[in-house]
Motif scaffolding. Structure first.
Motif, PDB file in Angstrom:
ATOM      1  N   LYS A   1     -17.826  -3.579  14.090  1.00  0.00           N
ATOM      2  CA  LYS A   1     -17.347  -4.690  14.916  1.00  0.00           C
ATOM      3  C   LYS A   1     -17.423  -6.038  14.208  1.00  0.00           C
ATOM      4  N   ASP A   2     -18.437  -6.237  13.387  1.00  0.00           N
ATOM      5  CA  ASP A   2     -18.542  -7.536  12.721  1.00  0.00           C
ATOM      6  C   ASP A   2     -17.461  -7.728  11.663  1.00  0.00           C
ATOM      7  N   ILE A   3     -16.915  -6.621  11.135  1.00  0.00           N
ATOM      8  CA  ILE A   3     -15.781  -6.730  10.200  1.00  0.00           C
ATOM      9  C   ILE A   3     -14.556  -7.242  10.947  1.00  0.00           C
ATOM     10  N   THR A   4     -14.350  -6.751  12.148  1.00  0.00           N
ATOM     11  CA  THR A   4     -13.169  -7.193  12.914  1.00  0.00           C
ATOM     12  C   THR A   4     -13.293  -8.638  13.368  1.00  0.00           C
ATOM     13  N   GLY A   5     -14.518  -9.163  13.412  1.00  0.00           N
ATOM     14  CA  GLY A   5     -14.711 -10.543  13.821  1.00  0.00           C
ATOM     15  C   GLY A   5     -14.847 -11.524  12.673  1.00  0.00           C
ATOM     16  N   ALA A   6     -14.973 -11.009  11.452  1.00  0.00           N
ATOM     17  CA  ALA A   6     -15.179 -11.884  10.291  1.00  0.00           C
ATOM     18  C   ALA A   6     -13.884 -12.550   9.857  1.00  0.00           C
ATOM     19  N   LEU A   7     -14.000 -13.739   9.304  1.00  0.00           N
ATOM     20  CA  LEU A   7     -12.850 -14.424   8.718  1.00  0.00           C
ATOM     21  C   LEU A   7     -12.636 -13.930   7.302  1.00  0.00           C
ATOM     22  N   MET A   8     -11.392 -13.752   6.929  1.00  0.00           N
ATOM     23  CA  MET A   8     -11.070 -13.268   5.583  1.00  0.00           C
ATOM     24  C   MET A   8      -9.685 -13.759   5.187  1.00  0.00           C
ATOM     25  N   VAL A   9      -9.411 -13.709   3.894  1.00  0.00           N
ATOM     26  CA  VAL A   9      -8.122 -14.153   3.374  1.00  0.00           C
ATOM     27  C   VAL A   9      -7.133 -12.989   3.466  1.00  0.00           C
ATOM     28  N   TYR A  10      -5.969 -13.271   4.006  1.00  0.00           N
ATOM     29  CA  TYR A  10      -4.919 -12.249   4.137  1.00  0.00           C
ATOM     30  C   TYR A  10      -3.657 -12.706   3.428  1.00  0.00           C
ATOM     31  N   GLU A  11      -3.058 -11.783   2.688  1.00  0.00           N
ATOM     32  CA  GLU A  11      -1.769 -12.026   2.044  1.00  0.00           C
ATOM     33  C   GLU A  11      -0.855 -10.848   2.352  1.00  0.00           C
ATOM     34  N   LYS A  12       0.277 -11.145   2.937  1.00  0.00           N
ATOM     35  CA  LYS A  12       1.217 -10.095   3.303  1.00  0.00           C
ATOM     36  C   LYS A  12       1.737  -9.375   2.068  1.00  0.00           C
ATOM     37  N   LYS A  13       1.851  -8.033   2.159  1.00  0.00           N
ATOM     38  CA  LYS A  13       2.369  -7.237   1.058  1.00  0.00           C
ATOM     39  C   LYS A  13       3.385  -6.226   1.584  1.00  0.00           C
ATOM     40  N   GLU A  14       4.349  -5.893   0.752  1.00  0.00           N
ATOM     41  CA  GLU A  14       5.309  -4.855   1.104  1.00  0.00           C
ATOM     42  C   GLU A  14       4.644  -3.489   0.994  1.00  0.00           C
ATOM     43  N   PRO A  15       4.927  -2.568   1.919  1.00  0.00           N
ATOM     44  CA  PRO A  15       4.314  -1.243   1.845  1.00  0.00           C
ATOM     45  C   PRO A  15       4.693  -0.517   0.553  1.00  0.00           C
ATOM     46  N   LYS A  16       3.746   0.198   0.019  1.00  0.00           N
ATOM     47  CA  LYS A  16       4.008   1.019  -1.162  1.00  0.00           C
ATOM     48  C   LYS A  16       4.901   2.181  -0.764  1.00  0.00           C
ATOM     49  N   LYS A  17       6.002   2.335  -1.458  1.00  0.00           N
ATOM     50  CA  LYS A  17       6.951   3.394  -1.111  1.00  0.00           C
ATOM     51  C   LYS A  17       6.374   4.760  -1.457  1.00  0.00           C
ATOM     52  N   VAL A  18       6.488   5.681  -0.501  1.00  0.00           N
ATOM     53  CA  VAL A  18       6.005   7.041  -0.722  1.00  0.00           C
ATOM     54  C   VAL A  18       7.047   7.814  -1.514  1.00  0.00           C
ATOM     55  N   VAL A  19       6.654   8.252  -2.692  1.00  0.00           N
ATOM     56  CA  VAL A  19       7.531   9.074  -3.532  1.00  0.00           C
ATOM     57  C   VAL A  19       6.772  10.352  -3.859  1.00  0.00           C
ATOM     58  N   ASN A  20       7.315  11.477  -3.410  1.00  0.00           N
ATOM     59  CA  ASN A  20       6.676  12.756  -3.724  1.00  0.00           C
ATOM     60  C   ASN A  20       7.095  13.207  -5.116  1.00  0.00           C
ATOM     61  N   HIS A  21       6.234  12.904  -6.080  1.00  0.00           N
ATOM     62  CA  HIS A  21       6.527  13.246  -7.465  1.00  0.00           C
ATOM     63  C   HIS A  21       6.400  14.762  -7.659  1.00  0.00           C
ATOM     64  N   ASN A  22       7.498  15.387  -8.036  1.00  0.00           N
ATOM     65  CA  ASN A  22       7.456  16.824  -8.254  1.00  0.00           C
ATOM     66  C   ASN A  22       6.800  17.130  -9.591  1.00  0.00           C
ATOM     67  N   PRO A  23       6.067  18.219  -9.674  1.00  0.00           N
ATOM     68  CA  PRO A  23       5.327  18.528 -10.895  1.00  0.00           C
ATOM     69  C   PRO A  23       6.251  18.846 -12.068  1.00  0.00           C
ATOM     70  N   GLU A  24       5.703  18.675 -13.255  1.00  0.00           N
ATOM     71  CA  GLU A  24       6.453  18.986 -14.469  1.00  0.00           C
ATOM     72  C   GLU A  24       6.819  20.472 -14.478  1.00  0.00           C
ATOM     73  N   GLY A  25       8.027  20.758 -14.873  1.00  0.00           N
ATOM     74  CA  GLY A  25       8.472  22.151 -14.934  1.00  0.00           C
ATOM     75  C   GLY A  25       9.105  22.663 -13.656  1.00  0.00           C
ATOM     76  N   ILE A  26       9.236  21.795 -12.655  1.00  0.00           N
ATOM     77  CA  ILE A  26       9.772  22.265 -11.371  1.00  0.00           C
ATOM     78  C   ILE A  26      11.224  22.731 -11.496  1.00  0.00           C
ATOM     79  N   ASN A  27      12.000  22.088 -12.344  1.00  0.00           N
ATOM     80  CA  ASN A  27      13.412  22.474 -12.466  1.00  0.00           C
ATOM     81  C   ASN A  27      13.552  23.877 -13.051  1.00  0.00           C
ATOM     82  N   GLU A  28      12.613  24.249 -13.934  1.00  0.00           N
ATOM     83  CA  GLU A  28      12.627  25.612 -14.460  1.00  0.00           C
ATOM     84  C   GLU A  28      12.277  26.613 -13.363  1.00  0.00           C
TER      85      GLU A  28
END
Length: 563
Positions: free
Chosen positions: A165-192
């Motif tokens: 609860k004290d974290i939700t009440g504490a003052l802190m610096v916030y900077e808006k960021k764009e969400p990290k895009k989810v990319v499902n990286h396929n493993p090496e050799g998948i095309n084979e």
């Protein structure tokens, strides 16, 4: 742009970053700061309070399954947090992306058995993809961002963030960021691996496609439809995969496994290649792993390498994003024709079509007739949620799903009490679609308090209850394997559901005979209000076919003798 905010405001700003506009939850002391911020941001984020935290968690799950977006649930510390556990486990077993935010006591009180303190991270460690307890205010924003990424990356699942609860009440610096895009990286050799799978498919004379919830989760239903067209093969879907393909297509032959169709069982027995897409080979599908698809070539395609070879040995596999894999396979494969094979399977489909038989009178209500009429009246385009039991299997057997993300049911955990909350979440997330929760009266009494949530929020969910005064699926097992000793499965509570509906302030409609099915369903579908439909059925109606636990999947029970 940097700005100083309270922790609770940072939480809301981070939710907005992720595109969240709806959350489900229940307030309490440890989350008062968060709820104060929700009040301030009420023009940007809609909060849905339920009658119980578990329903809020299921609502976030149903919202996620039917919208493709990450569900969010908020609960207070102690019992509020532990009331989420079943919902989190349900989402984990079915790979549903969800972020659960719980409050906790202030940092100086952690570990002291303080009032409403519980180690929710320790409790949920086995049933989350990851969980956090925030100890440093500077880490709060990045933890929330990372939680959303983890929930959606690779094999999806729930993530929990526990915030003192004290974290939700504490003052802190916030900077808006764009969400990290989810990319499902396929493993090496998948095309084979894909090329090798394509060669196996080209050489098959009797291919059989089996798809699970992974196809829906990957938003790969269009690629699946094209793959099915190219291969020209019969298709079976798991419970979780019910809306991965339009069920009205001729090639669809029903579920496989314990309550699958005889056609699917025979197709498995006679195929020369089984192509498995986004399915984990649950024990309810295998029935007996030692005899399942014995001596058949199996290609297993799944995003989670831990599932390959876990429950059954396979001939070949491709590990990666099923959407990418299906697209690549479609590029490599010619248009194939298996006319003789398909004709044989279609003959089985006609021969072994499912049909319930009345027990007492020709005008008695059969669940098949109710669900098939609901299917006709909604053109297979409603969203269906279910509880767990006989009604769950009937919904999967008799409703012909045409659209992706139209089915929400607890497949892995088998959670009675899931469907009502999930249906609410689905309707909130899809306000323009008809949403029906199909329940048995056993499950209904686990969550009937949520009728108050429907009334409060004016959510026009249709709650359709098959009332037979028994725990039907358990009773079915007792009939078959426990000498008809119906121990504690005759529930007979004597509750008048129409009076209950009236007490909660929702519409009540009852169906008692076959001739009432169509007019009553037409009435409820036009109602536009929260509605409880009480469908009276015979307690001796069973779910068939049924493969006994440990038996060969190819030998289902097709008929059960009654007293």
């Amino acid at each position: 742009m940097l700005k100083e905010l309270r922790g609770s405001d940072v939480i809301i700003e981070c939710l907005l970053e992720q595109g969240v506009d709806t959350v489900f939850g229940y307030p309490g002391g440890a989350v008062l700061n968060i709820y104060d911020s929700l009040y301030k941001y009420s023009d940007k984020i809609h909060h849905v309070i339920t009658a119980h935290e578990q329903a809020a968690c299921h609502a976030a799950d149903g919202y996620s399954r039917t919208t493709g977006r990450t569900g969010v649930v908020i609960a207070t510390s102690g019992p509020g947090a532990t009331n989420l556990v079943t919902g989190i486990a349900t989402a984990y077993m079915d790979s549903i992306p969800m972020v659960a935010i719980t409050g906790n006591v202030t940092r100086d009180l952690l570990g002291l058995d303080s009032f409403q303190e519980v180690d929710i991270c320790g409790i949920t460690m086995p049933i989350t993809k990851h969980n956090y307890i925030v100890k440093d205010p500077a880490e709060l924003a990045d933890i929330i961002r990372e939680a959303f990424y983890i929930a959606n990356e690779g094999r999806k699942g729930p993530v929990l963030i526990d915030i003192p609860k004290d974290i939700t009440g504490a003052l802190m610096v916030y900077e808006k960021k764009e969400p990290k895009k989810v990319v499902n990286h396929n493993p090496e050799g998948i095309n084979e691996e894909i090329a090798a799978a394509a060669e196996l498919i080209k050489n098959a004379e009797k291919p059989f496609i089996y798809a699970g919830g992974g196809v829906v989760s990957a938003d790969a239903t269009e690629e699946m439809a094209e793959f099915v067209r190219k291969v020209d093969a019969p298709v079976s879907l798991s419970l979780m995969g019910q809306c991965a393909l339009d069920n009205t297509k001729d090639c669809y032959i029903g579920m496989l496994g314990m309550h699958g169709t005889k056609t699917a069982a025979m197709t498995l027995s006679e195929c020369d290649l089984m192509i498995v897409l986004g399915s984990r080979f649950s024990d309810r599908v295998l029935c007996n792993a030692k005899t399942f698809a014995k001596d058949k070539k199996i290609i297993h395609i799944d995003i989670d390498p831990a599932e390959i070879g876990k429950n059954i040995d396979v001939y070949s596999h491709v590990t990666g994003d099923v959407k990418y894999i299906l697209a690549k396979l479609c590029e490599l494969l010619p248009d194939m024709k298996h006319e003789a094979w398909m004709n044989t399977v279609m003959d089985w489909k006609k021969q072994y079509a499912l049909r319930m038989v009345p027990i007492e009178s020709e005008d008695e209500v059969l669940p098949q007739d109710v669900i098939e009429e609901l299917d006709r009246l909604t053109d297979g385009k409603a969203i269906i949620s279910t509880e767990v039991g006989q009604h769950q299997m009937w919904a999967a057997q008799y409703y012909n799903f045409k659209c992706p993300r139209s089915f929400a049911s607890s497949g892995g955990l088998g959670t009675m009490g899931y469907g009502f909350g999930a249906g609410m979440g689905a309707k909130v997330g899809n306000p323009d679609r008809t949403v029906v929760n199909i329940a048995g009266d056993g499950s209904f009494f686990m969550n009937c308090n949520e009728l108050s949530s429907l009334a409060k929020h004016k959510i026009p969910l249709i709650e359709l209850v098959f009332e037979n005064d028994v725990l039907g699926m358990v009773r079915q097992w007792q009939r078959l394997f426990y000498g008809k000793r119906f121990s504690q499965t005759n529930i007979e509570r004597g509750t008048d559901l129409m009076k209950l509906a009236d007490a909660f302030g929702v519409e009540g409609i009852r169906i008692t005979k076959k001739s009432e099915i169509k007019p009553m369903l037409e009435k409820v579908l036009k109602c536009g209000k929260p509605c409880l439909v009480d469908v009276i059925i015979n307690k001796d109606i069973n779910v068939l076919p049924m493969v006994p636990a440990g038996a060969d999947v190819s030998q289902p029970i097709m008929n059960i003798e009654l007293d």
